[in-house]
Motif scaffolding. Structure first.
Motif, PDB file in Angstrom:
ATOM      1  N   LEU A 109       8.009   5.816   7.839  1.00 39.87           N
ATOM      2  CA  LEU A 109       9.401   6.056   8.222  1.00 39.87           C
ATOM      3  C   LEU A 109      10.343   4.995   7.649  1.00 39.87           C
ATOM      4  CD1 LEU A 109       8.821   7.074  11.942  1.00 39.87           C
ATOM      5  CD2 LEU A 109       9.317   8.600  10.011  1.00 39.87           C
ATOM      6  N   ALA A 110       9.785   3.843   7.305  1.00 43.60           N
ATOM      7  CA  ALA A 110      10.596   2.768   6.726  1.00 43.60           C
ATOM      8  C   ALA A 110      10.586   2.799   5.199  1.00 43.60           C
ATOM      9  CB  ALA A 110      10.085   1.417   7.221  1.00 43.60           C
ATOM     10  N   HIS A 111       9.865   3.765   4.616  1.00 46.97           N
ATOM     11  CA  HIS A 111       9.738   3.848   3.160  1.00 46.97           C
ATOM     12  C   HIS A 111      10.607   4.998   2.651  1.00 46.97           C
ATOM     13  CE1 HIS A 111       7.964   4.191  -0.843  1.00 46.97           C
ATOM     14  NE2 HIS A 111       7.410   3.008  -0.644  1.00 46.97           N
ATOM     15  N   SER A 112      11.643   4.675   1.920  1.00 49.13           N
ATOM     16  CA  SER A 112      12.626   5.687   1.517  1.00 49.13           C
ATOM     17  C   SER A 112      12.034   6.749   0.606  1.00 49.13           C
ATOM     18  CB  SER A 112      13.820   5.012   0.833  1.00 49.13           C
ATOM     19  OG  SER A 112      13.391   4.298  -0.323  1.00 49.13           O
ATOM     20  N   GLY A 113      11.007   6.395  -0.164  1.00 45.12           N
ATOM     21  CA  GLY A 113      10.390   7.384  -1.036  1.00 45.12           C
ATOM     22  C   GLY A 113       9.475   8.339  -0.290  1.00 45.12           C
ATOM     23  N   LEU A 114       8.639   7.803   0.586  1.00 46.28           N
ATOM     24  CA  LEU A 114       7.663   8.622   1.299  1.00 46.28           C
ATOM     25  C   LEU A 114       8.272   9.422   2.443  1.00 46.28           C
ATOM     26  CD1 LEU A 114       4.702   6.061   1.473  1.00 46.28           C
ATOM     27  CD2 LEU A 114       4.808   8.129   0.058  1.00 46.28           C
ATOM     28  N   ARG A 115       9.278   8.873   3.101  1.00 51.90           N
ATOM     29  CA  ARG A 115       9.814   9.492   4.317  1.00 51.90           C
ATOM     30  C   ARG A 115      10.200  10.969   4.142  1.00 51.90           C
ATOM     31  NH1 ARG A 115      13.432   5.728   5.625  1.00 51.90           N
ATOM     32  NH2 ARG A 115      15.167   6.765   4.579  1.00 51.90           N
ATOM     33  N   PRO A 116      10.830  11.381   3.043  1.00 55.96           N
ATOM     34  CA  PRO A 116      11.246  12.787   2.931  1.00 55.96           C
ATOM     35  C   PRO A 116      10.093  13.782   2.828  1.00 55.96           C
ATOM     36  CG  PRO A 116      12.540  11.395   1.464  1.00 55.96           C
ATOM     37  CD  PRO A 116      11.399  10.563   1.952  1.00 55.96           C
ATOM     38  N   ARG A 117       8.878  13.296   2.614  1.00 58.12           N
ATOM     39  CA  ARG A 117       7.740  14.220   2.506  1.00 58.12           C
ATOM     40  C   ARG A 117       6.633  13.882   3.516  1.00 58.12           C
ATOM     41  NH1 ARG A 117       5.189  13.497  -3.314  1.00 58.12           N
ATOM     42  NH2 ARG A 117       7.363  13.575  -3.997  1.00 58.12           N
TER      43      ARG A 117
ATOM     44  N   ASP B  89       0.833  -1.203   0.000  1.00 61.55           N
ATOM     45  CA  ASP B  89       0.000   0.000   0.000  1.00 61.55           C
ATOM     46  C   ASP B  89       0.866   1.251   0.000  1.00 61.55           C
ATOM     47  OD1 ASP B  89      -2.728  -1.074   0.135  1.00 61.55           O
ATOM     48  OD2 ASP B  89      -2.129  -1.836   2.093  1.00 61.55           O
ATOM     49  N   LEU B  90       1.927   1.251   0.800  1.00 58.83           N
ATOM     50  CA  LEU B  90       2.828   2.394   0.807  1.00 58.83           C
ATOM     51  C   LEU B  90       3.503   2.558  -0.552  1.00 58.83           C
ATOM     52  CD1 LEU B  90       4.522   2.107   4.321  1.00 58.83           C
ATOM     53  CD2 LEU B  90       2.562   3.508   3.650  1.00 58.83           C
ATOM     54  N   ASP B  91       3.851   1.434  -1.201  1.00 60.24           N
ATOM     55  CA  ASP B  91       4.432   1.504  -2.544  1.00 60.24           C
ATOM     56  C   ASP B  91       3.437   2.113  -3.534  1.00 60.24           C
ATOM     57  OD1 ASP B  91       6.806   0.333  -1.702  1.00 60.24           O
ATOM     58  OD2 ASP B  91       6.191  -1.696  -2.285  1.00 60.24           O
ATOM     59  N   ALA B  92       2.174   1.705  -3.425  1.00 67.44           N
ATOM     60  CA  ALA B  92       1.147   2.232  -4.332  1.00 67.44           C
ATOM     61  C   ALA B  92       0.925   3.724  -4.100  1.00 67.44           C
ATOM     62  CB  ALA B  92      -0.162   1.465  -4.138  1.00 67.44           C
ATOM     63  N   LEU B  93       0.940   4.139  -2.849  1.00 70.32           N
ATOM     64  CA  LEU B  93       0.809   5.560  -2.536  1.00 70.32           C
ATOM     65  C   LEU B  93       1.970   6.340  -3.140  1.00 70.32           C
ATOM     66  CD1 LEU B  93      -0.445   7.972  -1.040  1.00 70.32           C
ATOM     67  CD2 LEU B  93       0.798   7.236   1.013  1.00 70.32           C
ATOM     68  N   TRP B  94       3.166   5.842  -2.965  1.00 62.96           N
ATOM     69  CA  TRP B  94       4.352   6.518  -3.494  1.00 62.96           C
ATOM     70  C   TRP B  94       4.297   6.637  -5.014  1.00 62.96           C
ATOM     71  CZ3 TRP B  94       7.788   9.901  -3.186  1.00 62.96           C
ATOM     72  CH2 TRP B  94       8.963   9.876  -3.944  1.00 62.96           C
ATOM     73  N   GLN B  95       3.913   5.564  -5.678  1.00 63.07           N
ATOM     74  CA  GLN B  95       3.821   5.594  -7.137  1.00 63.07           C
ATOM     75  C   GLN B  95       2.817   6.632  -7.612  1.00 63.07           C
ATOM     76  OE1 GLN B  95       2.967   1.530  -8.238  1.00 63.07           O
ATOM     77  NE2 GLN B  95       4.901   0.773  -7.383  1.00 63.07           N
ATOM     78  N   ALA B  96       1.747   6.822  -6.834  1.00 64.59           N
ATOM     79  CA  ALA B  96       0.696   7.763  -7.238  1.00 64.59           C
ATOM     80  C   ALA B  96       1.105   9.221  -7.040  1.00 64.59           C
ATOM     81  CB  ALA B  96      -0.588   7.470  -6.457  1.00 64.59           C
ATOM     82  N   ILE B  97       1.940   9.511  -6.034  1.00 65.63           N
ATOM     83  CA  ILE B  97       2.227  10.913  -5.710  1.00 65.63           C
ATOM     84  C   ILE B  97       3.670  11.319  -5.973  1.00 65.63           C
ATOM     85  CG2 ILE B  97       0.433  10.878  -3.929  1.00 65.63           C
ATOM     86  CD1 ILE B  97       2.668  10.929  -1.815  1.00 65.63           C
ATOM     87  N   ALA B  98       4.501  10.405  -6.420  1.00 68.22           N
ATOM     88  CA  ALA B  98       5.943  10.667  -6.536  1.00 68.22           C
ATOM     89  C   ALA B  98       6.257  11.898  -7.381  1.00 68.22           C
ATOM     90  CB  ALA B  98       6.662   9.450  -7.103  1.00 68.22           C
ATOM     91  N   GLN B  99       5.485  12.125  -8.440  1.00 62.80           N
ATOM     92  CA  GLN B  99       5.760  13.232  -9.353  1.00 62.80           C
ATOM     93  C   GLN B  99       4.946  14.478  -9.021  1.00 62.80           C
ATOM     94  OE1 GLN B  99       8.307  12.775 -11.438  1.00 62.80           O
ATOM     95  NE2 GLN B  99       8.427  10.716 -10.540  1.00 62.80           N
ATOM     96  N   ARG B 100       4.306  14.491  -7.857  1.00 59.14           N
ATOM     97  CA  ARG B 100       3.465  15.623  -7.474  1.00 59.14           C
ATOM     98  C   ARG B 100       3.968  16.229  -6.161  1.00 59.14           C
ATOM     99  NH1 ARG B 100      -2.024  15.410  -9.609  1.00 59.14           N
ATOM    100  NH2 ARG B 100      -2.302  13.647 -11.040  1.00 59.14           N
ATOM    101  N   GLU B 101       3.617  17.478  -5.937  1.00 56.33           N
ATOM    102  CA  GLU B 101       3.986  18.152  -4.689  1.00 56.33           C
ATOM    103  C   GLU B 101       2.907  17.870  -3.643  1.00 56.33           C
ATOM    104  OE1 GLU B 101       4.781  22.627  -2.899  1.00 56.33           O
ATOM    105  OE2 GLU B 101       4.978  22.304  -5.061  1.00 56.33           O
ATOM    106  N   ILE B 102       2.947  16.662  -3.111  1.00 54.92           N
ATOM    107  CA  ILE B 102       1.948  16.194  -2.149  1.00 54.92           C
ATOM    108  C   ILE B 102       2.674  15.648  -0.929  1.00 54.92           C
ATOM    109  CG2 ILE B 102       0.101  14.525  -1.708  1.00 54.92           C
ATOM    110  CD1 ILE B 102      -0.586  14.627  -4.670  1.00 54.92           C
ATOM    111  N   TYR B 103       2.206  16.045   0.243  1.00 56.58           N
ATOM    112  CA  TYR B 103       2.773  15.573   1.502  1.00 56.58           C
ATOM    113  C   TYR B 103       1.899  14.463   2.088  1.00 56.58           C
ATOM    114  CZ  TYR B 103       5.584  19.804   1.172  1.00 56.58           C
ATOM    115  OH  TYR B 103       6.447  20.772   0.740  1.00 56.58           O
TER     116      TYR B 103
END
Length: 386
Positions: free
Chosen positions: A219-227, A184-198
């Motif tokens: 916190l364990a997801h390297s893509g989501l953690r910075p935002r 689910d976290l991977d799917a969230l990241w794929q959906a928002i990675a190219q957008r300015e979404i927190y």
């Protein structure tokens, strides 16, 4: 001449007394077993109580630093590294707050601007919507359907717009007792990675997760953690909800904005309680490490006791809540049924529809099993008589 009106125009005209307050008051009125509000009927660890008294007696009774005492922030950083493989900076990325609710409010206020859209998943915790409204945002709710309460990621992607600013997730999820998976976290990241979404991740039940994969934290997801802002609660972890101590972990730039709100909302949190919690994390880490097993025993005991009832018990993957389907007992709506259940059966529960903006036709109620064995047994006995 315009007549002075002493009543201000409400910023939250649709907001009244919460269902939790209403049901707890009804439980008192009818001497019912209160399984509605999410708090234990047992005390927290003896060490925590002892260390609180110790720090009070040692004179630690003045303001704590705005971001939290250093011993607690350092202990949180080490616990986070142990649990999620990521060590946040204790100085710039951890903020101790007056409960998780304050952390949620401060994060929403810091990130959401007038006209922004915020996505959350219904049923959802009731503090999200008022905070978004007060920040000038618009809440976009995506309904989750029982019994699985899973996110349809194609529907989520369709709801994204140029105005989407923030996504609020909650796992383990209150009130559905489901958990997000790493996918689910991977799917969230794929959906928002190219957008300015927190992302605001409400993880207050992080240590009460019965899923075989464990708790999936941003916190364990390297893509989501910075935002992302991850919010947790010591009240849930240490059975001390009345202490109202929580914290937020976020990158330094986001934490700086969150702290701007926090410093004018509460400024700082109870000093001796913070120091006692730091001692608890250092001296008895086995408490949070074994919390899942502690609550699994209560979940299983209560579930087995309800096996002979006419309720259908839904799967519980996390939190200390259990959902019951009462379709075989009544065709009342869930609010009416909970009121009847309190008056006639002597057990107070929460209707699931109050967590949703759209009509929720399902006959589901939520019960809290963070209770002593005798409390759960007595409640089950009453429920099995229906």
């Amino acid at each position: 001449m315009t007549q002075y009106n002493p009543l201000p125009e409400s910023k939250l005209p649709a907001t009244g007394t919460t269902i939790f307050t209403q049901m707890s008051a009804l439980a008192v009125r009818h001497n019912a077993i209160n399984l509605s509000q999410g708090f234990p009927d047992f005390d927290g660890p003896a060490l925590l109580q002892k260390q609180l008294a110790h720090h009070v007696s040692q004179g630690s009774n003045q303001y704590a630093p705005m971001s939290g005492t250093l011993p607690l922030r350092e202990a949180i950083a080490d616990k986070t590294a142990e649990c999620y493989g990521y060590q946040p900076d204790a100085d710039s990325e951890i903020t101790v707050t007056s409960g998780a609710t304050e952390a949620l409010y401060a994060a929403i206020t810091a990130l959401v601007r007038p006209g922004d859209e915020v996505i959350c998943f219904d049923p959802s915790y009731d503090s999200y919507a008022p905070a978004v409204t007060l920040a000038g945002g618009t809440l976009q709710r995506i309904p989750l359907q029982p019994p699985a309460f899973r996110v349809e990621w194609s529907a989520f992607r369709d709801r994204l717009s140029a105005r989407t600013r923030l996504v609020i997730l909650n796992t383990p999820h209150n009130p559905s007792a489901t958990v997000w998976q790493p996918s689910d976290l991977d799917a969230l990241w794929q959906a928002i990675a190219q957008r300015e979404i927190y992302v605001l991740s409400d993880e207050v039940y992080e240590h009460i997760c019965f899923s075989g994969a464990g708790h999936a934290s941003v916190l364990a997801h390297s893509g989501l953690r910075p935002r992302s802002v991850a919010v947790s609660s010591f009240g849930k972890t240490f059975h001390m909800t009345g202490w109202k101590v929580g914290y937020a972990i976020a990158p330094a730039a986001i934490s700086a904005e969150l702290r701007k709100v926090h410093q004018y909302l509460t400024f700082s949190v109870n000093t001796p309680a913070q120091l006692a919690l730091a001692d608890m994390l250092r001296q008895q880490p086995e408490h949070y490490r074994t919390l899942t097993a502690f609550y699994r025993e209560r979940r299983d005991r209560f579930t087995q006791a309800l096996a002979k009832s006419r309720f259908r018990v839904l799967p519980c993957e996390g939190t200390y809540f259990l959902l019951l389907d009462y379709s075989a007992i009544s065709d009342m709506d869930d609010v009416s049924f909970c009121q009847w259940l309190t008056r006639e059966a002597g057990v107070a529960a929460i209707p699931l529809s109050v967590f949703c903006a759209e009509p929720f036709p399902h006959r589901l109620i939520r019960l809290c099993f963070a209770k002593q064995d005798a409390t759960l047994d007595a409640a089950a006995e009453r429920l099995c008589q229906l």
